[in-house]
Design an enzyme around this catalytic site. Structure first.
Site, PDB file in Angstrom:
ATOM      1  N   GLY A  18     -19.565  21.365  35.300  1.00 12.77           N
ATOM      2  CA  GLY A  18     -20.143  22.700  35.471  1.00 12.77           C
ATOM      3  C   GLY A  18     -21.635  22.631  35.720  1.00 12.77           C
ATOM      4  O   GLY A  18     -22.209  21.540  35.856  1.00 12.77           O
ATOM      5  N   TYR A 151     -14.876  36.433  25.408  1.00 15.63           N
ATOM      6  CA  TYR A 151     -15.934  35.408  25.398  1.00 15.63           C
ATOM      7  C   TYR A 151     -16.749  35.487  24.101  1.00 15.63           C
ATOM      8  O   TYR A 151     -16.889  34.501  23.387  1.00 15.63           O
ATOM      9  CB  TYR A 151     -16.832  35.632  26.619  1.00 15.63           C
ATOM     10  CG  TYR A 151     -17.953  34.638  26.784  1.00 15.63           C
ATOM     11  CD1 TYR A 151     -17.709  33.344  27.255  1.00 15.63           C
ATOM     12  CD2 TYR A 151     -19.269  34.996  26.519  1.00 15.63           C
ATOM     13  CE1 TYR A 151     -18.758  32.440  27.441  1.00 15.63           C
ATOM     14  CE2 TYR A 151     -20.318  34.097  26.702  1.00 15.63           C
ATOM     15  CZ  TYR A 151     -20.051  32.829  27.162  1.00 15.63           C
ATOM     16  OH  TYR A 151     -21.090  31.944  27.353  1.00 15.63           O
TER      17      TYR A 151
HETATM   18  P1  NAD Z   1     -19.984  26.689  34.079  1.00 16.44           P
HETATM   19  O1  NAD Z   1     -18.910  27.689  34.308  1.00 16.44           O
HETATM   20  O2  NAD Z   1     -20.732  26.190  35.264  1.00 16.44           O
HETATM   21  O3  NAD Z   1     -19.439  25.442  33.280  1.00 16.44           O
HETATM   22  C1  NAD Z   1     -18.335  25.473  32.424  1.00 16.44           C
HETATM   23  C2  NAD Z   1     -17.472  24.259  32.715  1.00 16.44           C
HETATM   24  O4  NAD Z   1     -16.350  24.250  31.813  1.00 16.44           O
HETATM   25  C3  NAD Z   1     -16.889  24.279  34.133  1.00 16.44           C
HETATM   26  O5  NAD Z   1     -17.088  23.026  34.738  1.00 16.44           O
HETATM   27  C4  NAD Z   1     -15.411  24.582  33.917  1.00 16.44           C
HETATM   28  O6  NAD Z   1     -14.590  24.067  34.933  1.00 16.44           O
HETATM   29  C5  NAD Z   1     -15.177  23.950  32.554  1.00 16.44           C
HETATM   30  N1  NAD Z   1     -14.019  24.524  31.850  1.00 16.44           N
HETATM   31  C6  NAD Z   1     -13.713  25.825  31.672  1.00 16.44           C
HETATM   32  N2  NAD Z   1     -12.578  25.961  30.981  1.00 16.44           N
HETATM   33  C7  NAD Z   1     -12.147  24.699  30.694  1.00 16.44           C
HETATM   34  C8  NAD Z   1     -11.009  24.181  30.009  1.00 16.44           C
HETATM   35  N3  NAD Z   1     -10.077  24.977  29.474  1.00 16.44           N
HETATM   36  N4  NAD Z   1     -10.870  22.822  29.931  1.00 16.44           N
HETATM   37  C9  NAD Z   1     -11.805  21.994  30.478  1.00 16.44           C
HETATM   38  N5  NAD Z   1     -12.891  22.437  31.137  1.00 16.44           N
HETATM   39  C10 NAD Z   1     -13.062  23.769  31.248  1.00 16.44           C
HETATM   40  O7  NAD Z   1     -20.986  27.374  33.031  1.00 16.44           O
HETATM   41  P2  NAD Z   1     -22.351  26.847  32.404  1.00 16.44           P
HETATM   42  O8  NAD Z   1     -23.381  27.860  32.673  1.00 16.44           O
HETATM   43  O9  NAD Z   1     -22.602  25.443  32.802  1.00 16.44           O
HETATM   44  O10 NAD Z   1     -22.030  26.917  30.845  1.00 16.44           O
HETATM   45  C11 NAD Z   1     -21.748  25.776  30.077  1.00 16.44           C
HETATM   46  C12 NAD Z   1     -21.592  26.177  28.623  1.00 16.44           C
HETATM   47  O11 NAD Z   1     -22.799  26.782  28.150  1.00 16.44           O
HETATM   48  C13 NAD Z   1     -20.472  27.183  28.380  1.00 16.44           C
HETATM   49  O12 NAD Z   1     -19.816  26.857  27.174  1.00 16.44           O
HETATM   50  C14 NAD Z   1     -21.212  28.494  28.215  1.00 16.44           C
HETATM   51  O13 NAD Z   1     -20.513  29.391  27.387  1.00 16.44           O
HETATM   52  C15 NAD Z   1     -22.521  28.044  27.589  1.00 16.44           C
HETATM   53  N6  NAD Z   1     -23.592  29.008  27.886  1.00 16.44           N
HETATM   54  C16 NAD Z   1     -24.161  29.047  29.119  1.00 16.44           C
HETATM   55  C17 NAD Z   1     -25.141  29.999  29.380  1.00 16.44           C
HETATM   56  C18 NAD Z   1     -25.813  30.087  30.725  1.00 16.44           C
HETATM   57  O14 NAD Z   1     -26.604  31.009  30.921  1.00 16.44           O
HETATM   58  N7  NAD Z   1     -25.620  29.197  31.649  1.00 16.44           N
HETATM   59  C19 NAD Z   1     -25.515  30.916  28.384  1.00 16.44           C
HETATM   60  C20 NAD Z   1     -24.888  30.842  27.152  1.00 16.44           C
HETATM   61  C21 NAD Z   1     -23.934  29.876  26.905  1.00 16.44           C
END
Ligand code: NAD
Ligand code: UDP
Length: 320
Positions: A18, A151
């Site tokens: 991700g 979420y």
């Molecule tokens: P993203 O969607 O780019 O990355 C999430 C990754 O998790 C993706 O590669 C997806 O394919 C993978 N994924 C989803 N469900 C899955 C499953 N069941 N099994 C295996 N892999 C799975 O999002 P991101 O922005 O990189 O976020 C990463 C983490 O950080 C997440 O947990 C998100 O909740 C947390 N987060 C991000 C933000 C932000 O602003 N970017 C803010 C708060 C929290």
């Protein structure tokens, strides 16, 4: 001094393909660690990690975290979960399963192999906050039955699980609450505000403002966030969090749109659309705890971060 055999850890990054996960994998490899990237490619992309595939210390596993997995690792960064409202609401039951069962499976693994484990929690645990800025001591204001609940409540339950495994099983945990983070490798169709506005501006299409545009967010550049994650994982064992990580600079969506239009020299106009259900009105982290305990604070200003992100999206459009 370069990394040697003894300070090299085997590190599992769930959600490693991700946006945030791919930057984290890159950083950990650069530090000399052995990195296992696990992903089901729901919102992640192989393109994000393509440049790492030839690395001798990098391994990729296609796996869905709603199912258990058995691995030998020293540290786990648990990032697997769709993060954009559009994607986490696409299959809300699956989002809850990923957040909750994913946490149970990773905590079980951490317990079995005695790995240290960090949870990527979120500012969404504060819901539509009635305290501003948000401190870790605030318990939040979340609608349990709304469209964002899959979420928000999934991530809240994951925090509960982390602290119960910590108290009950002595698992070595870390919990960080991530505020809106942006940068290169965000998915162009991700639906989050920064990627939407930049893509719309670069195409001279209308910029979609949801609601009146006066709602605020605080945007952290990805490099700063990765630094915070790594510091927390390697911080003192008696500081397990939860700790806020984010950039306290607070902007309304109208201000953000103006910045993006200016930096892209776009001809886009604003198009107002209805506000989504339970859209938080204000969000800004109090990062006093992270500063005190980790010596961490963001250094990349919004303009600089936006410029780098715009350059990335220009390249994507050029390739399309
Ligand atoms: P993203 O969607 O780019 O990355 C999430 C990754 O998790 C993706 O590669 C997806 O394919 C993978 N994924 C989803 N469900 C899955 C499953 N069941 N099994 C295996 N892999 C799975 O999002 P991101 O922005 O990189 O976020 C990463 C983490 O950080 C997440 O947990 C998100 O909740 C947390 N987060 C991000 C933000 C932000 O602003 N970017 C803010 C708060 C929290
Ligand atoms: N938003 C917007 N236009 C868009 C996408 C989002 O005005 O095209 C708004 C959205 O309503 C919210 C803010 O931008 O108030 C941040 O939305 P995002 O989905 O990026 O993240 P989150 O709401 O989870 O913080």
């Amino acid at each position: 001094m370069g990394p040697n055999f003894f300070d090299t850890a085997r590190i599992l990054v769930t959600g490693g393909a991700g946006f945030l996960g791919s930057h984290l994998c890159e950083r950990l490899l650069a530090q000399g660690h052995y990195v296992i990237c696990l992903d089901n490619y729901f919102t992640g992309q192989k393109r994000n990690i393509l440049h790492l595939l030839g690395h001798t210390s990098f391994e990729v596993i296609r796996h869905d975290l709603v199912n258990p997995i058995f691995l030998e690792v020293d540290q786990i960064y648990n990032l697997a979960c769709p993060a954009s409202p559009v994607h986490y609401q696409y299959n809300p039951v699956k989002t809850v399963k990923t957040a909750v069962m994913g946490a149970i499976h990773m905590l079980g693994l951490a317990k079995r192999v005695k790995a240290k484990i960090l949870q990527a929690s979120t500012s969404e645990v504060y819901g539509d906050p009635s305290i501003h800025p948000q401190k870790e001591s605030y318990w939040g204001n979340v609608n349990t039955i709304g469209l964002r609940a899959c979420y928000d409540e999934g991530k809240r339950c994951a925090e509960t699980l982390f602290f119960d495994y910590y108290r009950q099983n002595k698992v070595n945990i870390r919990v960080v609450r991530i505020f809106n983070t942006y940068g290169p490798r965000m998915h162009p169709n991700d639906g989050r505000v920064i990627s939407n506005f930049i893509m719309q501006a670069l195409r001279n299409e209308p910029i979609t403002i949801f609601g009146d545009g006066l709602q605020t967010r605080s945007f952290c550049y990805v490099d700063d966030m990765v630094e915070g994650l790594v510091r927390m994982m390697n911080g003192p064992d008696d500081f397990v969090g939860p700790v806020n990580l984010g950039n306290p600079g607070e902007y309304s969506m109208l201000e953000l749109a103006e910045n993006v239009i200016r930096l892209t020299r776009s001809k886009s106009r604003l198009e107002f659309q209805p506000a989504p259900m339970d859209d938080p009105r204000r969000r800004q982290p109090d990062i006093g705890l992270a500063k005190e305990k980790l010596g961490w604070e963001p250094v990349v200003k919004l303009q600089e971060g936006l410029e780098k992100t715009i350059t990335y999206f220009r390249e994507i459009l050029g390739r399309a």
